[in-house]
Scaffold this motif. Structure first.
Motif, PDB file in Angstrom:
ATOM      1  N   LYS A 115       4.458  10.396  17.338  1.00  0.00           N
ATOM      2  CA  LYS A 115       4.809   8.973  17.261  1.00  0.00           C
ATOM      3  C   LYS A 115       3.735   8.139  17.941  1.00  0.00           C
ATOM      4  O   LYS A 115       3.327   7.094  17.421  1.00  0.00           O
ATOM      5  CB  LYS A 115       6.165   8.714  17.926  1.00  0.00           C
ATOM      6  CG  LYS A 115       7.347   9.011  17.056  1.00  0.00           C
ATOM      7  CD  LYS A 115       8.642   8.653  17.794  1.00  0.00           C
ATOM      8  CE  LYS A 115       9.851   8.941  16.944  1.00  0.00           C
ATOM      9  NZ  LYS A 115      11.111   8.645  17.655  1.00  0.00           N
ATOM     10  N   ASN A 116       3.298   8.634  19.126  1.00  0.00           N
ATOM     11  CA  ASN A 116       2.234   7.907  19.835  1.00  0.00           C
ATOM     12  C   ASN A 116       0.957   7.875  19.005  1.00  0.00           C
ATOM     13  O   ASN A 116       0.283   6.846  18.939  1.00  0.00           O
ATOM     14  CB  ASN A 116       1.975   8.533  21.215  1.00  0.00           C
ATOM     15  CG  ASN A 116       3.119   8.265  22.175  1.00  0.00           C
ATOM     16  OD1 ASN A 116       3.858   7.300  22.011  1.00  0.00           O
ATOM     17  ND2 ASN A 116       3.268   9.119  23.168  1.00  0.00           N
ATOM     18  N   HIS A 117       0.626   9.033  18.377  1.00  0.00           N
ATOM     19  CA  HIS A 117      -0.553   9.060  17.504  1.00  0.00           C
ATOM     20  C   HIS A 117      -0.370   8.101  16.328  1.00  0.00           C
ATOM     21  O   HIS A 117      -1.320   7.418  15.926  1.00  0.00           O
ATOM     22  CB  HIS A 117      -0.811  10.475  16.969  1.00  0.00           C
ATOM     23  CG  HIS A 117      -1.375  11.412  17.985  1.00  0.00           C
ATOM     24  ND1 HIS A 117      -2.393  11.084  18.847  1.00  0.00           N
ATOM     25  CD2 HIS A 117      -1.061  12.702  18.271  1.00  0.00           C
ATOM     26  CE1 HIS A 117      -2.683  12.101  19.624  1.00  0.00           C
ATOM     27  NE2 HIS A 117      -1.871  13.112  19.301  1.00  0.00           N
ATOM     28  N   VAL A 153       4.577  12.871  20.781  1.00  0.00           N
ATOM     29  CA  VAL A 153       3.113  12.811  20.710  1.00  0.00           C
ATOM     30  C   VAL A 153       2.678  12.268  19.351  1.00  0.00           C
ATOM     31  O   VAL A 153       1.805  11.401  19.249  1.00  0.00           O
ATOM     32  CB  VAL A 153       2.499  14.207  20.979  1.00  0.00           C
ATOM     33  CG1 VAL A 153       1.018  14.241  20.615  1.00  0.00           C
ATOM     34  CG2 VAL A 153       2.687  14.607  22.435  1.00  0.00           C
ATOM     35  N   ILE A 167       1.526   5.418  16.259  1.00  0.00           N
ATOM     36  CA  ILE A 167       1.387   4.044  16.776  1.00  0.00           C
ATOM     37  C   ILE A 167      -0.094   3.720  16.975  1.00  0.00           C
ATOM     38  O   ILE A 167      -0.567   2.644  16.565  1.00  0.00           O
ATOM     39  CB  ILE A 167       2.182   3.871  18.096  1.00  0.00           C
ATOM     40  CG1 ILE A 167       3.672   3.897  17.806  1.00  0.00           C
ATOM     41  CG2 ILE A 167       1.796   2.580  18.810  1.00  0.00           C
ATOM     42  CD1 ILE A 167       4.549   3.983  19.047  1.00  0.00           C
ATOM     43  N   ASP A 168      -0.834   4.681  17.586  1.00  0.00           N
ATOM     44  CA  ASP A 168      -2.274   4.468  17.775  1.00  0.00           C
ATOM     45  C   ASP A 168      -2.978   4.309  16.429  1.00  0.00           C
ATOM     46  O   ASP A 168      -3.850   3.452  16.267  1.00  0.00           O
ATOM     47  CB  ASP A 168      -2.902   5.637  18.547  1.00  0.00           C
ATOM     48  CG  ASP A 168      -2.451   5.678  19.999  1.00  0.00           C
ATOM     49  OD1 ASP A 168      -1.906   4.654  20.483  1.00  0.00           O
ATOM     50  OD2 ASP A 168      -2.634   6.737  20.638  1.00  0.00           O
TER      51      ASP A 168
END
Length: 192
Positions: free
Chosen positions: A119-121, A117, A123-124
Motif C-alpha cells: 500500500k505504501n509503495h 508495504v 501510495i508512493d
C-alpha cells in the motif's frame, strides 16, 4: 403246681407266640424299613442323577459364561487399544491444528505487513505518477513553448537564438524571450 406249669407252658407258648409275633413284627418292620431303604436309596440315586445333571449343566453354563467373559475381555482390550490409538491420533491432530493455526496466523501477519508495504509503495507510486503527470504536463507546455519560440525565431530573424550544442540548452535573453513570446502569442491568438 399245675398252675405254675401252665403258666410255664403258657409262658413258653406265650414266649414262642411272642417270639413269632415279634419275629413277624420285626419282619414286617424290617420289610417296611427295607422298602423305605429302597425308596430312599432310589430317591438318593435320583437326587444324585439330578445333582450330576445340575452340576453338568452348571459346568456347561460356567464354561459358556467364561467363554463369553473371555470374548468380552478381548473385546474390551481391543476397544481400549482403539481408544488409546484414537486419543493419540486426536492429540496429534490437535497439535497439527495448533501448528497450522500458528503458521496461518504468522502468514496472516506477514501478508498484512506485505499488504501495508505494498500500500505504501502504491501510495508512493501514485504520488510519483501524479508528479510525473505534472512534470509531463510541464514538459508538454515547455515543448509547446519551445515550438512557439522556434516559430518566433522564424518570424523575427534579426535576433537568432543562441544554442549551446554541447549542453543542449537554449540560451535566450529574458527581454528578447518576452518580446518574441508576445509577438508569437498575438500572431497565433494565444495569451500566456
Amino acid at each position: 403246681m399245675m398252675v405254675t406249669s401252665l403258666t410255664r407252658a403258657q409262658t413258653a407258648v406265650l414266649s414262642v407266640c411272642l417270639s413269632v409275633c415279634l419275629r413277624s413284627c420285626v419282619q414286617e418292620e424290617n420289610d417296611e424299613l427295607h422298602r423305605r431303604l429302597i425308596y430312599t436309596s432310589h430317591q438318593l440315586h435320583t437326587l444324585e442323577k439330578e445333582f450330576d445333571s445340575s452340576c453338568q449343566y452348571l459346568e456347561t453354563e460356567l464354561q459358556q459364561t467364561q467363554d463369553e467373559l473371555e470374548k468380552f475381555t478381548e473385546k474390551l482390550h481391543r476397544i481400549q487399544s482403539s481408544y488409546t490409538t484414537l486419543q493419540r491420533i486426536n492429540q496429534e491432530l490437535q497439535d497439527k491444528i495448533q501448528r497450522m493455526t500458528k503458521l496461518h496466523e504468522e502468514e496472516t501477519r506477514s501478508l498484512n505487513r506485505e499488504i501495508l508495504v505494498l500500500k505504501n509503495h502504491l501510495i508512493d507510486a501514485n504520488v510519483t505518477i501524479h508528479k510525473l503527470q505534472e512534470d509531463n504536463e510541464l514538459y508538454r507546455r515547455d515543448c509547446k513553448l519551445a515550438a512557439q519560440l522556434l516559430q518566433c525565431g522564424k518570424l523575427c530573424p534579426n535576433k537568432p537564438l543562441e544554442v549551446n550544442h554541447t549542453h543542449t540548452h537554449i540560451h535566450i535573453d529574458p527581454h528578447t524571450f518576452t518580446q518574441r513570446c508576445s509577438i508569437h502569442s498575438l500572431s497565433a491568438g494565444l495569451l500566456l
